[in-house]
Design a protein around this motif. Structure first.
Motif, PDB file in Angstrom:
ATOM      1  N   SER A  30       0.828  -1.212   0.000  1.00 31.36           N
ATOM      2  CA  SER A  30       0.000   0.000   0.000  1.00 31.36           C
ATOM      3  C   SER A  30       0.861   1.262   0.000  1.00 31.36           C
ATOM      4  O   SER A  30       0.515   2.269  -0.621  1.00 31.36           O
ATOM      5  N   TRP A  31       2.007   1.205   0.679  1.00 34.75           N
ATOM      6  CA  TRP A  31       2.939   2.339   0.727  1.00 34.75           C
ATOM      7  C   TRP A  31       3.586   2.541  -0.633  1.00 34.75           C
ATOM      8  O   TRP A  31       3.680   3.653  -1.134  1.00 34.75           O
ATOM      9  N   VAL A  32       3.984   1.452  -1.264  1.00 33.16           N
ATOM     10  CA  VAL A  32       4.590   1.520  -2.591  1.00 33.16           C
ATOM     11  C   VAL A  32       3.572   2.050  -3.602  1.00 33.16           C
ATOM     12  O   VAL A  32       3.912   2.852  -4.475  1.00 33.16           O
ATOM     13  N   LYS A  33       2.307   1.661  -3.458  1.00 34.94           N
ATOM     14  CA  LYS A  33       1.266   2.164  -4.356  1.00 34.94           C
ATOM     15  C   LYS A  33       1.113   3.671  -4.209  1.00 34.94           C
ATOM     16  O   LYS A  33       0.961   4.390  -5.201  1.00 34.94           O
ATOM     17  N   LYS A  34       1.155   4.173  -2.983  1.00 33.21           N
ATOM     18  CA  LYS A  34       1.053   5.622  -2.774  1.00 33.21           C
ATOM     19  C   LYS A  34       2.214   6.354  -3.456  1.00 33.21           C
ATOM     20  O   LYS A  34       2.023   7.405  -4.053  1.00 33.21           O
ATOM     21  N   ILE A  35       3.409   5.798  -3.348  1.00 39.04           N
ATOM     22  CA  ILE A  35       4.576   6.403  -3.999  1.00 39.04           C
ATOM     23  C   ILE A  35       4.390   6.359  -5.510  1.00 39.04           C
ATOM     24  O   ILE A  35       4.636   7.350  -6.208  1.00 39.04           O
ATOM     25  N   ASP A  36       3.937   5.228  -6.023  1.00 35.56           N
ATOM     26  CA  ASP A  36       3.738   5.085  -7.459  1.00 35.56           C
ATOM     27  C   ASP A  36       2.662   6.056  -7.952  1.00 35.56           C
ATOM     28  O   ASP A  36       2.824   6.684  -9.007  1.00 35.56           O
ATOM     29  N   ASP A  37       1.584   6.205  -7.203  1.00 39.16           N
ATOM     30  CA  ASP A  37       0.536   7.164  -7.571  1.00 39.16           C
ATOM     31  C   ASP A  37       1.096   8.585  -7.598  1.00 39.16           C
ATOM     32  O   ASP A  37       0.807   9.349  -8.517  1.00 39.16           O
ATOM     33  N   ARG A  39       4.290   9.532  -8.034  1.00 46.83           N
ATOM     34  CA  ARG A  39       5.261   9.736  -9.114  1.00 46.83           C
ATOM     35  C   ARG A  39       4.565   9.876 -10.459  1.00 46.83           C
ATOM     36  O   ARG A  39       5.029  10.613 -11.325  1.00 46.83           O
ATOM     37  N   ARG A  40       3.446   9.208 -10.654  1.00 46.40           N
ATOM     38  CA  ARG A  40       2.711   9.301 -11.919  1.00 46.40           C
ATOM     39  C   ARG A  40       2.065  10.671 -12.106  1.00 46.40           C
ATOM     40  O   ARG A  40       1.694  11.026 -13.219  1.00 46.40           O
ATOM     41  N   GLN A  41       1.952  11.433 -11.038  1.00 49.93           N
ATOM     42  CA  GLN A  41       1.411  12.791 -11.127  1.00 49.93           C
ATOM     43  C   GLN A  41       2.491  13.820 -11.451  1.00 49.93           C
ATOM     44  O   GLN A  41       2.185  14.979 -11.729  1.00 49.93           O
ATOM     45  N   GLN A  42       3.750  13.415 -11.423  1.00 48.82           N
ATOM     46  CA  GLN A  42       4.852  14.330 -11.700  1.00 48.82           C
ATOM     47  C   GLN A  42       5.026  14.480 -13.210  1.00 48.82           C
ATOM     48  O   GLN A  42       4.892  13.507 -13.948  1.00 48.82           O
ATOM     49  N   PRO A  43       5.325  15.694 -13.667  1.00 53.51           N
ATOM     50  CA  PRO A  43       5.413  15.922 -15.115  1.00 53.51           C
ATOM     51  C   PRO A  43       6.516  15.128 -15.812  1.00 53.51           C
ATOM     52  O   PRO A  43       6.391  14.823 -16.994  1.00 53.51           O
ATOM     53  N   ASP A  44       7.568  14.769 -15.074  1.00 55.08           N
ATOM     54  CA  ASP A  44       8.678  14.035 -15.704  1.00 55.08           C
ATOM     55  C   ASP A  44       8.661  12.548 -15.397  1.00 55.08           C
ATOM     56  O   ASP A  44       9.565  11.830 -15.810  1.00 55.08           O
ATOM     57  N   ALA A  51      11.609   8.995  -7.174  1.00 54.54           N
ATOM     58  CA  ALA A  51      10.407   9.441  -6.460  1.00 54.54           C
ATOM     59  C   ALA A  51      10.625   9.361  -4.948  1.00 54.54           C
ATOM     60  O   ALA A  51      10.285  10.291  -4.214  1.00 54.54           O
ATOM     61  N   ILE A  52      11.207   8.275  -4.483  1.00 51.89           N
ATOM     62  CA  ILE A  52      11.472   8.126  -3.053  1.00 51.89           C
ATOM     63  C   ILE A  52      12.470   9.176  -2.594  1.00 51.89           C
ATOM     64  O   ILE A  52      12.290   9.809  -1.543  1.00 51.89           O
TER      65      ILE A  52
END
Length: 71
Positions: A30-37, A39-44, A51-52
């Motif tokens: 669940s923590w990794v999913k939050k990080i992945d979510d 990072r996907r919002q970042q323009p690059d 991301a971490i």
């Protein structure tokens, strides 16, 4: 923080400026999913490691400013 918006497809980001050390850790999915979510919002679209790094840096900066979340 590094800005990778100008990288072309397939181009590697620049090496980290400081001496680096590998950090292995275990985290709940669940923590990794939050990080992945996030990072996907970042323009690059940084990779998970970048991301971490960014999120940790943001947290450290916030704690220096006396954020209520700082410990």
């Amino acid at each position: 923080m590094n800005n990778f918006q100008n990288l072309s497809d397939g181009q590697m980001p620049p090496k980290l400026e400081d001496e680096t050390k590998r950090l292995n850790m275990v985290a709940p999915a669940s923590w990794v999913k939050k990080i992945d979510d996030w990072r996907r919002q970042q323009p690059d679209l940084p990779n998970i490691s970048e991301a971490i790094r960014r999120l940790v840096e943001m947290g450290l900066d916030a704690s220096k400013k006396g954020s209520k979340h700082g410990r």
